[in-house]
Write a protein that holds these residues in place. Sequence first.
Motif, PDB file in Angstrom:
ATOM      1  N   VAL A  24       0.867  -1.176   0.000  1.00 61.97           N
ATOM      2  CA  VAL A  24       0.000   0.000   0.000  1.00 61.97           C
ATOM      3  C   VAL A  24       0.904   1.226   0.000  1.00 61.97           C
ATOM      4  N   PHE A  81      -2.148  -1.524  -5.451  1.00 64.50           N
ATOM      5  CA  PHE A  81      -3.020  -2.074  -4.410  1.00 64.50           C
ATOM      6  C   PHE A  81      -4.486  -1.751  -4.660  1.00 64.50           C
ATOM      7  N   ALA A  99      -9.623  -1.963  -2.309  1.00 63.57           N
ATOM      8  CA  ALA A  99      -8.270  -1.897  -1.759  1.00 63.57           C
ATOM      9  C   ALA A  99      -8.215  -2.813  -0.546  1.00 63.57           C
ATOM     10  N   GLY A 103      -5.311  -0.061   2.791  1.00 61.93           N
ATOM     11  CA  GLY A 103      -5.491   1.013   1.820  1.00 61.93           C
ATOM     12  C   GLY A 103      -6.873   1.629   1.828  1.00 61.93           C
TER      13      GLY A 103
END
Length: 135
Positions: A24, A81, A99, A103
């Motif tokens: 991330v 990501f 995500a 994230g």
Amino acid sequence: MDVVLAPSRQAAPAEAERWRTAPVACSLTGEGLGERTDRWREAVDGAVRTALPEGLRLTLPVERTGRVAELAAAEQQCCPFFDFRLHLVGPHLHLEVRAPAEGARLLNDLFGPAAWPVAARPPRAGLIESWQATG
């Protein structure tokens, strides 16, 4: 960047789930990050937002498909990501963005949470600070 839209193909399972294990982090910084953020904000302005498991669905006019597909392809280069899926349904484009849990805040900062009113926009400065803190 040219984006060629082709008939649907099934991605290999490992390829389709790569976003779950990608770091991330965003490789864009400063002005590049600010410009990309502004482009996303313009592209998804007025979208209807719906929560999804691990993400968000944004419903937009189908006329924005080319711009959104180009941005999603570019975003995959700097932020692997994120998982992007585009679905065309009559006059609507449904952009699904996911995500991993780490994230989620960045996803919400960039695309807004599902509960946002259509006209509301987050401050750009807050997003840039969020990305820089994680990268």
